[in-house]
Design a protein around this motif. Structure first.
Motif, PDB file in Angstrom:
ATOM      1  N   GLY A 101       0.842  -1.192   0.000  1.00 29.06           N
ATOM      2  CA  GLY A 101       0.000   0.000   0.000  1.00 29.06           C
ATOM      3  C   GLY A 101       0.873   1.236   0.000  1.00 29.06           C
ATOM      4  O   GLY A 101       2.069   1.175   0.293  1.00 29.06           O
ATOM      5  N   ASN A 177      -4.080   0.894   0.663  1.00 32.93           N
ATOM      6  CA  ASN A 177      -4.585   2.043  -0.090  1.00 32.93           C
ATOM      7  C   ASN A 177      -3.687   2.328  -1.284  1.00 32.93           C
ATOM      8  O   ASN A 177      -2.594   1.742  -1.397  1.00 32.93           O
ATOM      9  CB  ASN A 177      -4.676   3.299   0.803  1.00 32.93           C
ATOM     10  CG  ASN A 177      -3.384   3.526   1.555  1.00 32.93           C
ATOM     11  OD1 ASN A 177      -2.317   3.628   0.978  1.00 32.93           O
ATOM     12  ND2 ASN A 177      -3.475   3.574   2.871  1.00 32.93           N
ATOM     13  N   SER A 179      -2.175   5.825  -3.183  1.00 36.35           N
ATOM     14  CA  SER A 179      -2.129   7.295  -3.194  1.00 36.35           C
ATOM     15  C   SER A 179      -0.846   7.772  -3.874  1.00 36.35           C
ATOM     16  O   SER A 179      -0.060   6.970  -4.375  1.00 36.35           O
ATOM     17  CB  SER A 179      -2.232   7.842  -1.766  1.00 36.35           C
ATOM     18  OG  SER A 179      -1.082   7.517  -1.015  1.00 36.35           O
ATOM     19  N   PRO A 214      -9.567  -1.899   0.689  1.00 34.44           N
ATOM     20  CA  PRO A 214     -10.626  -0.947   1.053  1.00 34.44           C
ATOM     21  C   PRO A 214     -11.673  -0.928  -0.063  1.00 34.44           C
ATOM     22  O   PRO A 214     -11.316  -1.068  -1.245  1.00 34.44           O
ATOM     23  CB  PRO A 214      -9.897   0.401   1.140  1.00 34.44           C
ATOM     24  CG  PRO A 214      -8.450   0.100   1.061  1.00 34.44           C
ATOM     25  CD  PRO A 214      -8.289  -1.223   0.420  1.00 34.44           C
ATOM     26  N   LEU A 217     -10.964   1.626  -2.854  1.00 34.24           N
ATOM     27  CA  LEU A 217      -9.607   1.564  -3.418  1.00 34.24           C
ATOM     28  C   LEU A 217      -9.592   2.129  -4.839  1.00 34.24           C
ATOM     29  O   LEU A 217     -10.444   1.792  -5.669  1.00 34.24           O
ATOM     30  CB  LEU A 217      -9.112   0.119  -3.439  1.00 34.24           C
ATOM     31  CG  LEU A 217      -7.661  -0.108  -3.856  1.00 34.24           C
ATOM     32  CD1 LEU A 217      -6.702   0.434  -2.805  1.00 34.24           C
ATOM     33  CD2 LEU A 217      -7.386  -1.591  -4.085  1.00 34.24           C
ATOM     34  N   HIS A 279      -6.577   6.653  11.082  1.00 32.04           N
ATOM     35  CA  HIS A 279      -6.249   5.695  10.016  1.00 32.04           C
ATOM     36  C   HIS A 279      -5.668   4.394  10.587  1.00 32.04           C
ATOM     37  O   HIS A 279      -5.832   3.329  10.000  1.00 32.04           O
ATOM     38  CB  HIS A 279      -5.302   6.318   8.980  1.00 32.04           C
ATOM     39  CG  HIS A 279      -3.981   6.766   9.525  1.00 32.04           C
ATOM     40  ND1 HIS A 279      -3.784   8.012  10.065  1.00 32.04           N
ATOM     41  CD2 HIS A 279      -2.790   6.136   9.609  1.00 32.04           C
ATOM     42  CE1 HIS A 279      -2.535   8.131  10.460  1.00 32.04           C
ATOM     43  NE2 HIS A 279      -1.904   7.010  10.198  1.00 32.04           N
TER      44      HIS A 279
END
Length: 461
Positions: A101, A177, A179, A214, A217, A279
């Motif tokens: 992630g 995740n 990002s 998630p 996602l 988080h």
């Protein structure tokens, strides 16, 4: 040739009960020291130290007449370690969990390690050993009598996750995740997603059984496309009603505790968890899903969630006397990305908001963001209201771009010099001051905060 290599590995591992180590300072009696060349030093200079500490054998690319009976000569130490790792993985009959992630890999791995130990013999990679060398070393030290092994999989360039997935071969793959991280190489977030999704690609892993993600996602349609027609189960979590595990409520009940109300398989659960950041509380949902998947006792999580250890650099809070004034230091300097920066600023705004504290927010550079790095730093102004804090201090090169976006400089300060920053803090640290620092691991803020924590800079003011 392959048979010769396998026999060599078997001979080394026969009755071997120690660990493979690459740092002579970590050697304990019965360990094997692997000689590697580092960026600044070479392990060959520490062979004698390792042997004095009780190293059983030395794995090296060179022979040494002085330690002739102790050295196992190989053509390439890193490749040899990887071969041992593959051998151990092949022999391991327990479940293997891998976590990747953009943020939250280490904290999720550590939560899994903490909670799983209450149900079975488990093992996890140490520190943030998530590159090829770290993962190989972790697998080399895998105890074959463990029931579950947890590994962290990292990347900062194309093809790295594919390579690591082929070695680890996880049964359960977790993506925390996606990002904006490591954009220096990946260029855009879509490429980040494609790289991460290599961990769930059956082309590189024929042991995969389950994927945890998630519900929201990014680019998950690409993930579903990869897994199309595969007999691999996908479990999701989030506040969306279509998630397998639904967050009905998540509420901060004190500065370091959260209450979570969740629903799984039409059944409601409530529990409290010890953590300072929201988080990290959300990461506990991943652990809960793993418990359900492995058919473990979920009550063990609820019973022990208030004893979850904190992690250095990921929100740990310490009371330290700085300039003779008791000060709370919150360390968020392990790493930084646009997503984690936003979450941290929000968290600090809400932290002890009902009490009169002088909150000083110190922000540093977010590294490896590629061509848009200046833009990402400027965008912090979209969610940073300096009036929510006593002061906002910016320290670093890239973070200067954020400072320039503010016309009113009343509560925001920029420093490029460590001594000037210390003088400023000496002037403004008062009773009931809380300092939170956030920046990438090798940023100026990371280095500065470590020294501030250890009081190394106070004499320089």
């Amino acid at each position: 040739m392959k048979k010769v290599l396998e026999n060599k590995i078997k001979k080394i591992l026969n009755n071997f009960k120690g660990d493979f180590k690459i740092d002579s300072r970590d050697i304990k009696k019965g360990d094997i020291f692997v000689v590697l060349k580092g960026s600044k030093d070479h392990g060959k200079y520490y062979i004698e130290d390792a042997l004095k500490k009780g190293a059983l054998k030395i794995i090296s690319e060179n022979t040494n007449s002085k330690y002739k009976n102790k050295i196992i000569k190989v053509s390439n130490c890193k490749i040899f370690l990887k071969e041992i790792a593959k051998f151990k993985r092949k022999k391991f009959t327990g479940k293997v969990i891998a976590v990747t992630g953009s943020v939250g890999k280490t904290s999720t791995k550590e939560q899994l390690k903490f909670f799983l130990k209450f149900e079975m013999k488990s093992q996890a990679s140490i520190k943030s050993y998530n590159n090829e060398l770290g993962v190989s070393l972790s697998l080399c030290n895998l105890r074959l009598n463990s029931s579950v092994a947890i590994f962290e999989i990292g990347t900062n360039n194309f093809g790295e996750i594919k390579k690591l997935t082929k070695i680890v071969k996880p049964n359960i793959s977790i993506i925390t995740n996606i990002s904006s991280t490591h954009l220096k190489y990946f260029k855009n977030i879509k490429n980040v997603a494609k790289e991460k999704y290599d961990m769930i690609n059956p082309k590189y892993n024929n042991c995969l059984e389950t994927v945890i993600i998630p519900y929201n996602l990014k680019f998950k349609t690409y993930l579903y496309k990869i897994l199309d027609k595969q007999k691999i189960k996908i479990y999701t979590f989030g506040d969306e009603k279509k998630s397998n595990l639904v967050i009905k409520k998540i509420h901060r009940i004190s500065k370091n505790k959260f209450l979570l109300k969740i629903n799984y398989n039409k059944k409601n659960y409530n529990y409290k968890i010890l953590t300072v950041a929201k988080h990290q509380a959300v990461n506990s949902l991943i652990v809960i899903l793993v418990f359900f998947i492995l058919k473990l006792n979920i009550k063990k999580i609820f019973k022990n969630a208030l004893y979850l250890p904190e992690l250095k650099g990921r929100g740990n809070i310490d009371k330290v006397y700085i300039f003779r004034k008791k000060t709370l230091l919150i360390d968020e300097t392990y790493n930084a990305s646009p997503l984690s920066m936003k979450e941290t600023i929000k968290y600090f705004k809400e932290y002890e908001s009902n009490k009169k504290y002088n909150k000083i927010l110190i922000l540093g550079d977010m590294l490896e963001l590629g061509k848009k790095e200046k833009s990402y730093h400027r965008e912090i102004s979209n969610y940073l209201n300096v009036n929510n804090f006593f002061q906002v201090i910016l320290f670093g090169n890239l973070i200067l771009n954020l400072y320039k976006t503010y016309k009113n400089k009343k509560n925001i300060f920029y420093f490029s010099n460590q001594k000037e920053l210390i003088k400023h803090l000496a002037k403004y640290i008062k009773k009931n001051t809380i300092i939170l620092a956030k920046g990438s691991n090798s940023s100026s803020v990371n280095i500065f905060f470590k020294k501030l924590y250890n009081k190394e800079l106070i004499e320089e003011k």
